[in-house]
Design a protein around this motif. Structure first.
Motif, PDB file in Angstrom:
ATOM      1  N   TYR A 116     -18.255  29.519  75.353  1.00 18.58           N
ATOM      2  CA  TYR A 116     -18.606  29.986  76.694  1.00 18.58           C
ATOM      3  C   TYR A 116     -19.988  29.459  77.041  1.00 18.58           C
ATOM      4  O   TYR A 116     -20.886  29.476  76.206  1.00 18.58           O
ATOM      5  N   ASP A 117     -20.136  29.027  78.268  1.00 15.78           N
ATOM      6  CA  ASP A 117     -21.410  28.473  78.719  1.00 15.78           C
ATOM      7  C   ASP A 117     -22.276  29.593  79.305  1.00 15.78           C
ATOM      8  O   ASP A 117     -22.485  29.663  80.516  1.00 15.78           O
ATOM      9  N   CYS A 118     -22.713  30.483  78.423  1.00 18.04           N
ATOM     10  CA  CYS A 118     -23.576  31.589  78.849  1.00 18.04           C
ATOM     11  C   CYS A 118     -24.305  32.129  77.630  1.00 18.04           C
ATOM     12  O   CYS A 118     -23.945  31.824  76.496  1.00 18.04           O
ATOM     13  N   PRO A 132     -24.466  27.322  73.676  1.00 22.86           N
ATOM     14  CA  PRO A 132     -23.203  27.949  74.076  1.00 22.86           C
ATOM     15  C   PRO A 132     -22.919  29.160  73.183  1.00 22.86           C
ATOM     16  O   PRO A 132     -23.352  29.219  72.032  1.00 22.86           O
TER      17      PRO A 132
END
Length: 188
Positions: free
Chosen positions: A135-137, A121
């Motif tokens: 944030y998952d990116c 993350p």
């Protein structure tokens, strides 16, 4: 790389050659693939003078700006252990690996976990919120989303980069060269 559509190097050459085997051995981690591509294409520098990107460097010199863990004084400060949104076991300050910073004193980092580096993350310490948000990116997807204005709420304290149609990237080498000539490229 989707970033090439929203970010353009200007001035002299961009990109850095990194001995990833040596760096990953010294750091004890494998870096995400999108980050490696970013370093190869853009490298150590700034986006519109607002976001500084760092590269990993094997050195004991504390004056060299580079990718690294959150400073000890911040890891032990309870004010820095605030998280917006749900917190998981991954959200620990000793797992933060900083890859960038903003001119508004925000910190851009990964949360290093047991999963592969491409699934780490991303974490942002926003000075305005005085909290971390996960944030998952990856790094590149984060920058693309920021520059395109895709976030519902700007993830950093400075909103000037949100929705910039074509942001500029200036490598530190070129910025130093221009400074020697008395030119500050972000004044235009």
């Amino acid at each position: 790389m989707g970033l090439a559509r929203v970010l353009t190097p200007f001035g002299g050459g961009a990109g850095d050659a990194v001995d990833w085997s040596a760096v990953e051995s010294a750091y004890g981690v494998t870096f995400p693939a999108d980050y490696k591509e970013f370093v190869s294409r853009f490298g150590n520098g700034t986006i519109e003078g607002r976001i500084a990107t760092l590269i990993p460097v094997v050195t004991s010199n504390p004056m060299v700006r580079r990718v690294g863990p959150l400073r000890d004084s911040l890891r032990s400060d309870p004010d820095w252990d605030r998280w917006a949104g749900p917190r998981s076991e991954l959200h620990q300050l000793d797992r933060i690996l900083v890859w960038g910073e903003t001119d508004s004193a925000d910190v851009l980092a990964w949360i290093v976990s047991g999963v592969g580096p491409d699934a780490w993350p991303l974490a942002v310490w926003a000075r305005d919120d005085a909290a971390w948000t996960a944030y998952d990116c990856g790094m590149v997807a984060f920058l693309v989303s920021l520059l395109r204005g895709d976030f519902v709420r700007c993830p950093i304290s400075d909103t000037s980069l949100v929705g910039v149609p074509q942001a500029r990237f200036l490598h530190d080498r070129e910025e130093e060269r221009l400074a020697e000539e008395g030119v500050y490229p972000w004044d235009d």
